[in-house]
Design a protein around this motif. Structure first.
Motif, PDB file in Angstrom:
ATOM      1  N   PRO A 214       0.839  -1.199   0.000  1.00 13.97           N
ATOM      2  CA  PRO A 214       0.000   0.000   0.000  1.00 13.97           C
ATOM      3  C   PRO A 214       0.875   1.252   0.000  1.00 13.97           C
ATOM      4  CG  PRO A 214      -0.834  -1.600   1.578  1.00 13.97           C
ATOM      5  CD  PRO A 214       0.479  -2.135   1.086  1.00 13.97           C
ATOM      6  N   VAL A 215       0.400   2.286  -0.641  1.00 12.16           N
ATOM      7  CA  VAL A 215       1.215   3.488  -0.826  1.00 12.16           C
ATOM      8  C   VAL A 215       1.743   4.021   0.500  1.00 12.16           C
ATOM      9  CG1 VAL A 215       1.218   5.858  -1.699  1.00 12.16           C
ATOM     10  CG2 VAL A 215      -0.006   4.066  -2.949  1.00 12.16           C
ATOM     11  N   GLY A 216       0.926   3.955   1.552  1.00  7.33           N
ATOM     12  CA  GLY A 216       1.343   4.506   2.831  1.00  7.33           C
ATOM     13  C   GLY A 216       2.059   3.542   3.744  1.00  7.33           C
ATOM     14  N   ALA A 217       2.321   2.314   3.289  1.00  8.00           N
ATOM     15  CA  ALA A 217       2.993   1.323   4.140  1.00  8.00           C
ATOM     16  C   ALA A 217       4.448   1.722   4.371  1.00  8.00           C
ATOM     17  CB  ALA A 217       2.928  -0.054   3.492  1.00  8.00           C
ATOM     18  N   ALA A 218       4.957   1.391   5.544  1.00 10.02           N
ATOM     19  CA  ALA A 218       6.345   1.703   5.880  1.00 10.02           C
ATOM     20  C   ALA A 218       7.308   0.910   5.005  1.00 10.02           C
ATOM     21  CB  ALA A 218       6.601   1.375   7.345  1.00 10.02           C
ATOM     22  N   HIS A 219       8.493   1.482   4.772  1.00 14.89           N
ATOM     23  CA  HIS A 219       9.490   0.779   3.973  1.00 14.89           C
ATOM     24  C   HIS A 219       9.872  -0.550   4.613  1.00 14.89           C
ATOM     25  CE1 HIS A 219       9.682   4.089   1.334  1.00 14.89           C
ATOM     26  NE2 HIS A 219      10.541   4.839   2.010  1.00 14.89           N
ATOM     27  N   THR A 220       9.768  -0.652   5.926  1.00 14.36           N
ATOM     28  CA  THR A 220      10.163  -1.886   6.609  1.00 14.36           C
ATOM     29  C   THR A 220       9.063  -2.950   6.630  1.00 14.36           C
ATOM     30  OG1 THR A 220       9.502  -0.866   8.706  1.00 14.36           O
ATOM     31  CG2 THR A 220      11.834  -0.712   8.086  1.00 14.36           C
TER      32      THR A 220
END
Length: 226
Positions: A214-220
Motif C-alpha cells: 500500500p502506498v502509505g505502508a512503511a518501507h520496513t
C-alpha cells in the motif's frame, strides 16, 4: 457466464496471452527478415515465412527465451520459501521462513470444504500437490532448455556448414561457447529483473497493484501487498 463477466474475471491472463501472441508474431516477422538478410549476405536464396517458422533458427530463438523465463519463476517459487527480504512485498513475513504448518497452509484436517481434493488428502498426493507449481515450472524449464540445446545444435551446424566447417554433435554443442552464451545472456537478465523487483518494491509503490505495498505502508513492512 456472460462474455463481459468472462472478460472481466479473466482479463489478466487474456491480456498477457494476447500480448504473447502478438510479440511472437512480431518476432517471427522480424526474425524472418533478419534471417533472409543473412542468407543474401552469404550469397544464398531467401526463404519464405513458413519455412522460417519451421526452421531451427526460429525454434532456438524462441526456446532460449522460454527456458530463461521459466527458470526465473521456478527459482523464485522455491527460493522464496526459505529466503526473506525485509521490507519487500515479494517476500513472506520475516518470521515465516520455511514450508509453514499444515494449519497455515490449510491442508489435511485444516483444509476448508472448498479446498482442492489433494490438499485434503495425505501421503504422496499432498506432498506432490504442495509442490506442484514449482515442479511444473521446473519441468517446463528443463524441457525448454532441452529443446534449446537440440534446435541450437541444428542452427549452429547450419551456420558451420555454410562456413565449410564440420558439424558438431549434440554433446559437443553442449560444451560450445554458442550454447552457453545463449543461456547465460538470458539467465543474467532474468535474475537482474527479479532482484530489481524485490529491492525496488521496498521503497517504491504502485497504487492498486498486488505486486506493491500500500502506498502509505512503511518501507520496513514485509510481506504486505496493496
Amino acid at each position: 457466464m456472460s462474455p463481459r463477466r468472462f472478460l472481466r474475471e479473466n482479463g489478466l491472463s487474456l491480456a498477457f496471452g494476447i500480448g504473447f501472441l502478438l510479440a511472437l508474431c512480431g518476432q517471427a516477422v522480424a526474425g524472418h527478415a533478419d534471417f533472409n538478410n543473412a542468407l543474401v549476405t552469404d550469397g544464398l536464396q531467401p526463404i519464405g515465412l513458413g519455412a522460417y517458422l519451421t526452421s531451427s533458427d526460429f525454434a532456438v530463438d524462441v526456446t532460449e527465451n522460454w527456458q530463461s523465463e521459466y527458470l526465473q519463476f521456478f527459482l523464485y517459487i522455491f527460493v522464496t520459501v526459505w529466503l526473506l527480504q525485509r521490507g519487500s512485498p515479494e517476500s513472506k513475513e520475516l518470521g515465516k521462513a520455511g514450508p509453514e504448518s499444515d494449519e497455515d497452509q490449510l491442508v489435511g484436517e485444516h483444509a476448508p470444504a472448498d479446498a482442492p481434493r489433494w490438499a485434503r488428502a495425505g501421503g504422496w498426493r499432498r506432498a506432490v500437490y504442495s509442490r506442484s507449481l514449482g515442479l511444473v515450472m521446473g519441468g517446463v524449464f528443463l524441457l525448454c532448455w532441452l529443446a534449446q540445446s537440440v534446435t541450437g545444435t541444428a542452427a549452429y551446424n547450419e551456420q558451420r556448414l555454410r562456413d565449410l566447417q564440420a558439424p558438431l554433435s549434440w554433446a559437443e554443442y553442449l560444451t560450445a561457447a554458442d550454447f552457453w552464451n545463449r543461456t547465460f545472456q538470458n539467465w543474467q537478465s532474468e535474475l537482474l529483473a527479479v532482484a530489481s523487483m524485490v529491492v525496488l518494491s521496498i521503497y517504491l509503490r504502485q497504487r492498486g497493484s498486488p505486486e506493491s505495498k500500500p502506498v502509505g505502508a512503511a518501507h520496513t513492512a514485509t510481506g504486505v501487498e496493496g
